[in-house]
Design an enzyme around this catalytic site. Sequence first.
Site, PDB file in Angstrom:
ATOM      1  N   HIS A 254       0.818  -1.223   0.000  1.00  0.00           N
ATOM      2  CA  HIS A 254       0.000   0.000   0.000  1.00  0.00           C
ATOM      3  C   HIS A 254       0.856   1.280   0.000  1.00  0.00           C
ATOM      4  O   HIS A 254       0.641   2.185  -0.798  1.00  0.00           O
ATOM      5  CB  HIS A 254      -0.925   0.036   1.217  1.00  0.00           C
TER       6      HIS A 254
ATOM      7  N   LYS B 140      -6.962   6.784  12.925  1.00  0.00           N
ATOM      8  CA  LYS B 140      -6.715   6.343  11.546  1.00  0.00           C
ATOM      9  C   LYS B 140      -6.483   7.587  10.695  1.00  0.00           C
ATOM     10  O   LYS B 140      -7.271   8.529  10.727  1.00  0.00           O
ATOM     11  CB  LYS B 140      -7.943   5.584  11.047  1.00  0.00           C
TER      12      LYS B 140
HETATM   13  C1  BG6 Z   1      -4.621  -4.597   4.852  1.00  0.00           C
HETATM   14  C2  BG6 Z   1      -3.699  -4.980   5.977  1.00  0.00           C
HETATM   15  O1  BG6 Z   1      -4.039  -4.898   3.610  1.00  0.00           O
HETATM   16  O2  BG6 Z   1      -4.890  -3.200   4.909  1.00  0.00           O
HETATM   17  C3  BG6 Z   1      -4.290  -4.596   7.314  1.00  0.00           C
HETATM   18  O3  BG6 Z   1      -3.476  -6.382   5.935  1.00  0.00           O
HETATM   19  C4  BG6 Z   1      -4.679  -3.132   7.330  1.00  0.00           C
HETATM   20  O4  BG6 Z   1      -3.382  -4.874   8.367  1.00  0.00           O
HETATM   21  C5  BG6 Z   1      -5.525  -2.785   6.102  1.00  0.00           C
HETATM   22  O5  BG6 Z   1      -5.405  -2.874   8.514  1.00  0.00           O
HETATM   23  C6  BG6 Z   1      -5.739  -1.298   6.015  1.00  0.00           C
HETATM   24  O6  BG6 Z   1      -6.653  -1.029   4.994  1.00  0.00           O
HETATM   25  P1  BG6 Z   1      -7.505   0.315   5.002  1.00  0.00           P
HETATM   26  O7  BG6 Z   1      -8.208   0.313   3.706  1.00  0.00           O
HETATM   27  O8  BG6 Z   1      -8.389   0.227   6.209  1.00  0.00           O
HETATM   28  O9  BG6 Z   1      -6.495   1.401   5.157  1.00  0.00           O
END
Ligand code: BG6
Length: 485
Positions: free
Chosen positions: A245, A346
């Site tokens: 990501h 977040k």
């Molecule tokens: C996932 C991870 O790919 O992405 C997780 O395995 C993480 O650990 C999640 O919490 C976060 O995704 P988003 O879309 O909530 O930022």
Amino acid sequence: MSDPPAEPHVFVVLGATGDLMQRKLLLALYHLHRQGRFPPGSAILGVARHALDDPSFRETCARSLVAEQAGPLDDVRRFCDEMLFYFGLGPDTSESYQGLSARLQQLEQARRLPGNRILYLALPLDAVGPTIEKLGGAGLHRAAGWTRVVVEKPFGRDLASAQALNGVVHRFFDESQVYRIDHYLGKETVQNLLVFRLANAFVESDWNRDRVERVEITVAESIGVEERAEYYDASGALRDMIQNHVTQILSLVAMEPPARGSVDAIRDEKVKVLRSANPIGPDDVVRGQYTRGTVGGRAVPAYRDADGVPPASDTETYVALRLKFANWRWQDVPFFLRTGKCLPAKSTRVVVTFRAPPVSFFQSETEYAMNPDQVTLLIQPEEGVEISFEIKVPGRGMRVQTHRMKFHYADVFGVLPDGYETLVFDVMLGDPSLFVRSDEVEESWRLYSNILEHPPPVTFYPAGPEGPAEANRLTQEWGQRWTTG
Ligand code: BG6
């Protein structure tokens, strides 16, 4: 502009009773069905080991959809009855996959489908390679129509395993049939990174080493490891978030404009910029692990005390790192990346800080001579763009103050679609733009190979506040600081 229609197909989900299908994928499929995205006759075939029949699979899925508050119960049931079918693989043998092939053909005949298939592998990493081999062994890589295979993250756990997995995939599938998912690419605000940069001449002309002081990418999460200890402890934040990501965000922020808007032209540039990164050494990385604390008023046990985590685990739940690119655009500009769990809130954002003007004769109201201008690309949960700049404070003299101009998607467009929905529909349309190409996934593992092989020791940070203080060393040593607030 309305989207083109997808062609009739069977959407096969391998791992259909698992968490990913039951929590995320099913919801996306349900929403797409509600929006009329599935052409008539199309079906969803769930596949897993368990011996279930169609009605009990539909019941399981209906319960999951209701738990996710997908929609009204009668609508959920209609979707399940109309669209969902099940095939129990039983023991993992080649005969089971022959059985799957027969079931698919029977379903296609019954629903007069042309033999187009999506094979969505919602499986743990270890099962992906062997499953592809068995699918290929049973001839399921080919069909009367097109076949597309979707592979979830993580794609490998290091460079060697990603290369090996690409090898298996390419034994049976051409790259044009392969859709490697990184759900961040489905987020509108991640796609906006490229649009904001390249559709605004005033931004692009300043997006380089002459104007930019530093770039920060933050992906903070307030959740902890939750119920995923088994997966997470074998993975850690570097593999779970940074390699995929965060690196996707990094390449979209740093890549050169593509010569054309074609899928491969964009992906070529993403690969090229990753290749131009200087090696990242252990000194460039801080690994942290959360200890007991409080997040948003909720008491959180230490990572090592979470169910399923070994008591002496040194898996990182936080990573901060720094890197530079050796290229004309970014030479000497520091890029700071960080992600972690059990942080105060977040927040995913990219902050681009511009250099201060060479000479200043204004009086600032803040402790710094003047605040440098910043562009903040808000990815989630706030979604938008903010630009901070200096203005004159009315009155005598030339006092300046920092202000922010804000654009928030919610104010104009309301709720944005879920990334999964976007990506699943793109697979249905056969549009690979938002998926990760084989060389890209390998390059992003290569970038972190050194630190995966020689990880620095973990430092500890209490759940709740800002993560390990040690992360400040990374910026300070390069004459910078993290942007707060
Ligand atoms: C996932 C991870 O790919 O992405 C997780 O395995 C993480 O650990 C999640 O919490 C976060 O995704 P988003 O879309 O909530 O930022």
